[in-house]
Enzyme design. Structure first.
Site, PDB file in Angstrom:
ATOM      1  N   SER A 140       4.865  -8.026   0.124  1.00  0.00           N
ATOM      2  CA  SER A 140       5.973  -7.119  -0.183  1.00  0.00           C
ATOM      3  C   SER A 140       6.564  -7.489  -1.533  1.00  0.00           C
ATOM      4  CB  SER A 140       7.060  -7.221   0.887  1.00  0.00           C
ATOM      5  OG  SER A 140       8.247  -6.568   0.486  1.00  0.00           O
ATOM      6  N   TYR A 153      12.615 -13.115   5.616  1.00  0.00           N
ATOM      7  CA  TYR A 153      11.568 -12.155   5.285  1.00  0.00           C
ATOM      8  C   TYR A 153      11.006 -12.424   3.891  1.00  0.00           C
ATOM      9  CZ  TYR A 153       9.323  -7.613   4.439  1.00  0.00           C
ATOM     10  OH  TYR A 153       8.427  -6.616   4.142  1.00  0.00           O
TER      11      TYR A 153
END
Length: 253
Positions: A140, A153
């Site tokens: 990501s 995350y």
């Protein structure tokens, strides 16, 4: 007649993984999709029945190494070593320093990072023995720099970026093609849970087309949407004091 490609996609029961599985099946491939939910995978299979290819559900949790081994053995027994493996399984949960949770951070690392390593441990021997194949690891743009309430995350995705960059050339020397996929915000059931503005939110079908196009190109890093990815890359290159000023503004907003 062109040979059908064999593709294994983890996290195939929803979001990007589900959309990828349906699109690759529509294009005539033999697709194996794995996830924890057998019911959701069977739903994907039902919706793929009119496609030129075939979708095979394989229930397995990326955190369960034994289940992954059984899944991969089943794929190899039916179709041989896959031509393409997309390691897409992952999750997100906000993590605030003011309400620190070790359990949440550990869970994100176990699923997003160690889940990929578990799969790599299983697939790499057969890819290296065959000296061919493509592996796509979905990270990501959140892994570029630290962002407020994304410490768990972001850290898991930063670890994946570092991992991909570290092993790419070694695998390339053995004719194994590794790709790193860094999406921005894509409209999925996971991002539907976000309670903050998501700039340049991308429809999942557009994201899938961008990802497949990238995998068919020679790019090592595949990013989308383009504008948001560019802005996040710019943030990564800013001096630390400017980055801290930006995050301070986000926290104070």
């Amino acid at each position: 007649m062109t040979r059908q490609r064999v593709i294994w996609i983890t996290g195939a029961s929803s979001g990007i993984g589900e959309a990828l599985a349906l699109e690759y099946t529509r294009r005539g491939n033999i697709v194996y999709g794995s996830a924890r939910s057998a019911d959701k995978l069977n739903d994907v299979r039902e919706r793929s029945k009119s496609a030129k290819g075939t979708f095979h559900p394989v229930t397995a949790d990326v955190c369960d190494l034994d289940a992954l081994k059984r899944a991969y053995q089943s794929i190899q027994a039916q179709s041989g070593t896959p031509d393409l493996v997309i390691l897409n399984a992952g999750t997100h949960k906000p993590t605030s320093a003011l309400e620190f949770s070790l359990a949440d951070h550990r869970s994100l690392i176990e699923i997003n990072y160690m889940g990929v390593l578990n799969c790599m441990d299983i697939i790499l021997p057969s890819f290296l023995e065959r000296r061919s194949g493509q592996i796509a690891i979905v990270s990501s743009v959140a892994g570029y720099r630290g962002l407020p309430k994304a410490s768990g995350y972001g850290a898991s995705k930063a670890a994946l970026i570092n991992f991909c960059e570290s092993i790419r050339e070694e695998l390339k020397s053995q004719n194994v093609d590794l790709r790193m996929v860094n999406p921005g915000f894509v409209k999925t059931p996971l991002t539907d849970l976000n309670e903050f503005p998501m700039p340049f939110l991308m429809p999942v079908d557009d994201a899938v087309r961008a990802m497949i196009k990238g995998l068919e190109s020679k790019k090592f890093e595949i990013t989308f949407p383009a504008t948001f990815a560019f802005l996040m890359k710019l943030l990564r290159r800013l001096p630390t004091f400017i980055h801290m000023a930006i995050t301070r503004k986000i926290v104070g907003s």
